[in-house]
Design a protein around this motif. Sequence first.
Motif, mmCIF file in Angstrom:
data_model
loop_
_atom_site.group_PDB
_atom_site.id
_atom_site.type_symbol
_atom_site.label_atom_id
_atom_site.label_comp_id
_atom_site.label_asym_id
_atom_site.label_seq_id
_atom_site.Cartn_x
_atom_site.Cartn_y
_atom_site.Cartn_z
ATOM 1 N N LEU A 18 0.828 -1.212 0.000
ATOM 2 C CA LEU A 18 0.000 0.000 0.000
ATOM 3 C C LEU A 18 0.863 1.263 0.000
ATOM 4 N N ASP A 19 1.897 1.280 0.828
ATOM 5 C CA ASP A 19 2.781 2.453 0.878
ATOM 6 C C ASP A 19 3.504 2.668 -0.441
ATOM 7 N N ARG A 20 3.922 1.584 -1.065
ATOM 8 C CA ARG A 20 4.666 1.675 -2.321
ATOM 9 C C ARG A 20 3.765 2.132 -3.474
ATOM 10 N N VAL A 21 2.541 1.602 -3.549
ATOM 11 C CA VAL A 21 1.654 1.880 -4.681
ATOM 12 C C VAL A 21 0.812 3.136 -4.453
ATOM 13 N N ILE A 22 0.269 3.302 -3.270
ATOM 14 C CA ILE A 22 -0.652 4.406 -2.972
ATOM 15 C C ILE A 22 0.083 5.583 -2.343
ATOM 16 N N PRO A 34 -6.367 -3.082 -9.110
ATOM 17 C CA PRO A 34 -5.571 -3.888 -10.056
ATOM 18 C C PRO A 34 -4.060 -3.769 -9.833
ATOM 19 N N ASN A 35 -3.621 -2.695 -9.193
ATOM 20 C CA ASN A 35 -2.195 -2.475 -8.952
ATOM 21 C C ASN A 35 -1.744 -2.981 -7.582
ATOM 22 N N LEU A 36 -2.612 -3.683 -6.886
ATOM 23 C CA LEU A 36 -2.306 -4.188 -5.547
ATOM 24 C C LEU A 36 -2.463 -5.715 -5.509
ATOM 25 N N PRO A 37 -1.578 -6.462 -6.173
ATOM 26 C CA PRO A 37 -1.758 -7.912 -6.251
ATOM 27 C C PRO A 37 -1.702 -8.624 -4.900
#
Length: 116
Positions: A18-22, A34-37
């Motif tokens: 979550l920290d890396r993507v959001i 879709p970006n959080l497998p």
Amino acid sequence: MAKMLNQPDILWKAIDELDRVIGPHRLVEESDFPNLPYLRACAREALRLHPIAPFNVPHVSSIDTTVAGFFIPKGSQVLLRCVGLGRNPKIWEDSMRFNPDRHLNEKNVDLADLEL
């Protein structure tokens, strides 16, 4: 969440994703999913162990078939028990353990070949 709280390594892996993507400055949106497998795998694993309903929606067989040695004629109404499928040790290795990693490299399971 309860399953993840009991396994902090899994919780931290989801938090890191979550920290890396959001990032820390905005809320998660549906379009982020879709970006959080790993988070998606956690949700699938939670639903595998604790489905929202005891049975799937009724289906009607479109052809004569045999499942686990039982003949099912065309036109039969078929119900699948979610808990039975989700916790079946013939389908899932270590079936009662919460393990989101099993959903990251999914392989198709042919239910017709199983002995239920």
